[in-house]
Design a protein around this motif. Structure first.
Motif, PDB file in Angstrom:
ATOM      1  N   GLY A 286       6.143 -15.916  -8.850  1.00  0.00           N
ATOM      2  CA  GLY A 286       5.457 -16.098  -7.571  1.00  0.00           C
ATOM      3  C   GLY A 286       5.961 -15.219  -6.452  1.00  0.00           C
ATOM      4  N   LEU A 287       6.599 -14.086  -6.801  1.00  0.00           N
ATOM      5  CA  LEU A 287       7.057 -13.135  -5.787  1.00  0.00           C
ATOM      6  C   LEU A 287       6.013 -12.032  -5.663  1.00  0.00           C
ATOM      7  CD1 LEU A 287       9.273 -11.996  -3.882  1.00  0.00           C
ATOM      8  CD2 LEU A 287      10.182 -10.775  -5.891  1.00  0.00           C
ATOM      9  N   PRO A 288       5.293 -11.956  -4.545  1.00  0.00           N
ATOM     10  CA  PRO A 288       4.295 -10.896  -4.394  1.00  0.00           C
ATOM     11  C   PRO A 288       4.935  -9.512  -4.389  1.00  0.00           C
ATOM     12  CG  PRO A 288       3.946 -12.637  -2.780  1.00  0.00           C
ATOM     13  CD  PRO A 288       5.285 -12.881  -3.416  1.00  0.00           C
ATOM     14  N   VAL A 289       4.401  -8.636  -5.219  1.00  0.00           N
ATOM     15  CA  VAL A 289       4.840  -7.244  -5.288  1.00  0.00           C
ATOM     16  C   VAL A 289       3.587  -6.384  -5.207  1.00  0.00           C
ATOM     17  CG1 VAL A 289       7.033  -7.557  -6.479  1.00  0.00           C
ATOM     18  CG2 VAL A 289       4.959  -7.469  -7.826  1.00  0.00           C
ATOM     19  N   VAL A 290       3.557  -5.503  -4.229  1.00  0.00           N
ATOM     20  CA  VAL A 290       2.359  -4.689  -4.031  1.00  0.00           C
ATOM     21  C   VAL A 290       2.717  -3.214  -3.943  1.00  0.00           C
ATOM     22  CG1 VAL A 290       1.020  -6.529  -2.913  1.00  0.00           C
ATOM     23  CG2 VAL A 290       2.379  -5.006  -1.515  1.00  0.00           C
ATOM     24  N   GLU A 291       1.876  -2.419  -4.544  1.00  0.00           N
ATOM     25  CA  GLU A 291       2.032  -0.972  -4.471  1.00  0.00           C
ATOM     26  C   GLU A 291       1.216  -0.446  -3.303  1.00  0.00           C
ATOM     27  OE1 GLU A 291       0.908   0.397  -8.383  1.00  0.00           O
ATOM     28  OE2 GLU A 291       2.917  -0.029  -9.168  1.00  0.00           O
ATOM     29  N   ALA A 292       1.880   0.306  -2.436  1.00  0.00           N
ATOM     30  CA  ALA A 292       1.231   0.912  -1.269  1.00  0.00           C
ATOM     31  C   ALA A 292       1.923   2.242  -1.000  1.00  0.00           C
ATOM     32  CB  ALA A 292       1.316  -0.013  -0.066  1.00  0.00           C
ATOM     33  N   PRO A 293       1.676   3.240  -1.848  1.00  0.00           N
ATOM     34  CA  PRO A 293       2.411   4.513  -1.754  1.00  0.00           C
ATOM     35  C   PRO A 293       2.363   5.178  -0.387  1.00  0.00           C
ATOM     36  CG  PRO A 293       1.074   4.447  -3.744  1.00  0.00           C
ATOM     37  CD  PRO A 293       0.722   3.237  -2.937  1.00  0.00           C
ATOM     38  N   GLU A 294       1.236   5.139   0.289  1.00  0.00           N
ATOM     39  CA  GLU A 294       1.112   5.827   1.574  1.00  0.00           C
ATOM     40  C   GLU A 294       1.871   5.120   2.698  1.00  0.00           C
ATOM     41  OE1 GLU A 294      -3.077   6.296   2.133  1.00  0.00           O
ATOM     42  OE2 GLU A 294      -3.243   7.768   0.513  1.00  0.00           O
ATOM     43  N   ALA A 295       2.116   3.829   2.547  1.00  0.00           N
ATOM     44  CA  ALA A 295       2.810   3.069   3.592  1.00  0.00           C
ATOM     45  C   ALA A 295       4.304   3.341   3.616  1.00  0.00           C
ATOM     46  CB  ALA A 295       2.567   1.577   3.391  1.00  0.00           C
ATOM     47  N   ILE A 296       4.860   3.755   2.502  1.00  0.00           N
ATOM     48  CA  ILE A 296       6.309   3.853   2.369  1.00  0.00           C
ATOM     49  C   ILE A 296       6.916   4.880   3.327  1.00  0.00           C
ATOM     50  CG2 ILE A 296       8.219   4.249   0.756  1.00  0.00           C
ATOM     51  CD1 ILE A 296       6.290   1.716   0.248  1.00  0.00           C
ATOM     52  N   ALA A 297       6.340   6.065   3.407  1.00  0.00           N
ATOM     53  CA  ALA A 297       6.926   7.150   4.214  1.00  0.00           C
ATOM     54  C   ALA A 297       7.035   6.802   5.696  1.00  0.00           C
ATOM     55  CB  ALA A 297       6.111   8.431   4.042  1.00  0.00           C
ATOM     56  N   GLU A 298       6.107   6.025   6.225  1.00  0.00           N
ATOM     57  CA  GLU A 298       6.090   5.732   7.656  1.00  0.00           C
ATOM     58  C   GLU A 298       6.643   4.356   8.004  1.00  0.00           C
ATOM     59  OE1 GLU A 298       2.154   6.523   9.113  1.00  0.00           O
ATOM     60  OE2 GLU A 298       2.287   8.643   8.611  1.00  0.00           O
ATOM     61  N   THR A 299       7.265   3.697   7.043  1.00  0.00           N
ATOM     62  CA  THR A 299       7.827   2.377   7.281  1.00  0.00           C
ATOM     63  C   THR A 299       9.349   2.483   7.294  1.00  0.00           C
ATOM     64  OG1 THR A 299       5.928   1.329   6.210  1.00  0.00           O
ATOM     65  CG2 THR A 299       7.911  -0.006   6.441  1.00  0.00           C
ATOM     66  N   GLU A 300       9.974   1.809   8.257  1.00  0.00           N
ATOM     67  CA  GLU A 300      11.425   1.880   8.428  1.00  0.00           C
ATOM     68  C   GLU A 300      12.021   0.480   8.430  1.00  0.00           C
ATOM     69  OE1 GLU A 300      11.952   3.857  12.169  1.00  0.00           O
ATOM     70  OE2 GLU A 300      10.873   5.655  11.517  1.00  0.00           O
ATOM     71  N   THR A 301      13.305   0.397   8.100  1.00  0.00           N
ATOM     72  CA  THR A 301      14.016  -0.872   8.211  1.00  0.00           C
ATOM     73  C   THR A 301      13.843  -1.391   9.640  1.00  0.00           C
ATOM     74  OG1 THR A 301      15.623  -0.359   6.493  1.00  0.00           O
ATOM     75  CG2 THR A 301      16.303  -1.957   8.157  1.00  0.00           C
ATOM     76  N   GLY A 302      13.520  -2.668   9.732  1.00  0.00           N
ATOM     77  CA  GLY A 302      13.319  -3.297  11.038  1.00  0.00           C
ATOM     78  C   GLY A 302      11.870  -3.394  11.458  1.00  0.00           C
ATOM     79  N   ASP A 303      10.993  -2.564  10.871  1.00  0.00           N
ATOM     80  CA  ASP A 303       9.562  -2.689  11.164  1.00  0.00           C
ATOM     81  C   ASP A 303       9.071  -4.061  10.721  1.00  0.00           C
ATOM     82  OD1 ASP A 303       9.508  -0.080  12.045  1.00  0.00           O
ATOM     83  OD2 ASP A 303       8.324   0.702  10.375  1.00  0.00           O
TER      84      ASP A 303
ATOM     85  N   LYS B 181      -0.785   1.403  11.936  1.00  0.00           N
ATOM     86  CA  LYS B 181      -1.549   1.956  10.808  1.00  0.00           C
ATOM     87  C   LYS B 181      -1.685   0.932   9.683  1.00  0.00           C
ATOM     88  CE  LYS B 181      -0.445   6.796  11.564  1.00  0.00           C
ATOM     89  NZ  LYS B 181       0.123   8.019  10.980  1.00  0.00           N
ATOM     90  N   THR B 182      -2.838   1.001   9.011  1.00  0.00           N
ATOM     91  CA  THR B 182      -3.122   0.148   7.859  1.00  0.00           C
ATOM     92  C   THR B 182      -3.293   1.033   6.637  1.00  0.00           C
ATOM     93  OG1 THR B 182      -4.185  -1.509   9.260  1.00  0.00           O
ATOM     94  CG2 THR B 182      -4.708  -1.579   6.910  1.00  0.00           C
ATOM     95  N   TYR B 183      -2.706   0.615   5.527  1.00  0.00           N
ATOM     96  CA  TYR B 183      -2.713   1.384   4.281  1.00  0.00           C
ATOM     97  C   TYR B 183      -3.298   0.554   3.149  1.00  0.00           C
ATOM     98  CZ  TYR B 183       0.875   3.705   7.059  1.00  0.00           C
ATOM     99  OH  TYR B 183       1.567   4.319   8.067  1.00  0.00           O
ATOM    100  N   GLN B 184      -3.907   1.227   2.186  1.00  0.00           N
ATOM    101  CA  GLN B 184      -4.392   0.560   0.972  1.00  0.00           C
ATOM    102  C   GLN B 184      -3.200   0.133   0.139  1.00  0.00           C
ATOM    103  OE1 GLN B 184      -7.877  -0.137   1.597  1.00  0.00           O
ATOM    104  NE2 GLN B 184      -7.312  -0.705  -0.450  1.00  0.00           N
ATOM    105  N   SER B 185      -3.343  -1.005  -0.516  1.00  0.00           N
ATOM    106  CA  SER B 185      -2.300  -1.504  -1.410  1.00  0.00           C
ATOM    107  C   SER B 185      -2.950  -2.193  -2.596  1.00  0.00           C
ATOM    108  CB  SER B 185      -1.375  -2.478  -0.668  1.00  0.00           C
ATOM    109  OG  SER B 185      -2.062  -3.676  -0.363  1.00  0.00           O
ATOM    110  N   THR B 186      -2.093  -2.713  -3.454  1.00  0.00           N
ATOM    111  CA  THR B 186      -2.565  -3.484  -4.589  1.00  0.00           C
ATOM    112  C   THR B 186      -3.472  -4.601  -4.093  1.00  0.00           C
ATOM    113  OG1 THR B 186      -0.455  -3.098  -5.693  1.00  0.00           O
ATOM    114  CG2 THR B 186      -1.822  -4.887  -6.556  1.00  0.00           C
ATOM    115  N   GLN B 187      -4.608  -4.751  -4.738  1.00  0.00           N
ATOM    116  CA  GLN B 187      -5.501  -5.865  -4.440  1.00  0.00           C
ATOM    117  C   GLN B 187      -5.523  -6.757  -5.668  1.00  0.00           C
ATOM    118  OE1 GLN B 187      -9.467  -4.739  -3.334  1.00  0.00           O
ATOM    119  NE2 GLN B 187      -9.958  -6.770  -2.585  1.00  0.00           N
TER     120      GLN B 187
END
Length: 169
Positions: A99-116, A134-140
């Motif tokens: 029950g741990l959600p894990v989602v792939e969102a390759p485009e979100a990674i580069a612009e996301t920082e610790t603390g966001d 910004k909103t990015y596509q991820s696993t649906q």
């Protein structure tokens, strides 16, 4: 399902031995495992992570051993989701099963920082960074996986189905 939380960012190829070092595998107690989660990559992580936080990482998160201890330790530490560029297949399945959600969102990674703070919508398949807007596509997730996540894991989802069938007739 909408998940909102503060980010802890890690890099590529975070393997299960880094998530929960082998020296702590003498127990299956989730609370004990949580005390050592990510210890070899960030010795202070377990003491700083707060319930509801989210891990963001690069490629191949959860590679290495197939043990279930890794997602259990993450979830027990209070992390409510993991967003990564990609996941090792067995880690992905083990995480969903507990029950741990894990989602792939390759485009979100580069612009996301610790603390966001990010918001994950598992039904729409999006990740939104509140700092950048910004909103990015991820696993649906399909409905089957949504049910597992909502129930808190595969065993709980099966129990709910059995109970519903018994009540129906």
């Amino acid at each position: 399902m909408i998940i909102r939380g503060r980010v802890w960012k890690f890099g590529d190829n975070v393997d299960t031995d880094v998530i929960i070092p082998a020296r702590y595998l003498v127990t299956i107690d989730p609370e004990e495992l949580a005390k050592h989660v990510m210890e070899d990559i960030d010795p202070e992580f377990a003491g700083k992570v707060q319930p509801g936080d989210i891990i963001v990482a690069g490629r191949n998160f959860g590679c290495g051993s197939s043990r279930e201890h890794a997602p259990i330790a993450i979830k027990a530490a209070g992390v409510q989701a993991v967003v990564a560029e990609s996941f090792a297949r067995i880690f992905f399945r083990n995480a969903i099963n507990i029950g741990l959600p894990v989602v792939e969102a390759p485009e979100a990674i580069a612009e996301t920082e610790t603390g966001d703070v990010i918001e994950i919508d598992t039904e729409a398949g999006t990740v939104r960074n509140t700092r950048t807007g910004k909103t990015y596509q991820s696993t649906q997730y399909d409905e089957f996986i949504q049910q597992i996540i909502r129930a808190g894991g595969l065993m709980q989802a099966v129990a709910e189905r059995v109970k519903a069938r018994q009540q129906a007739g």
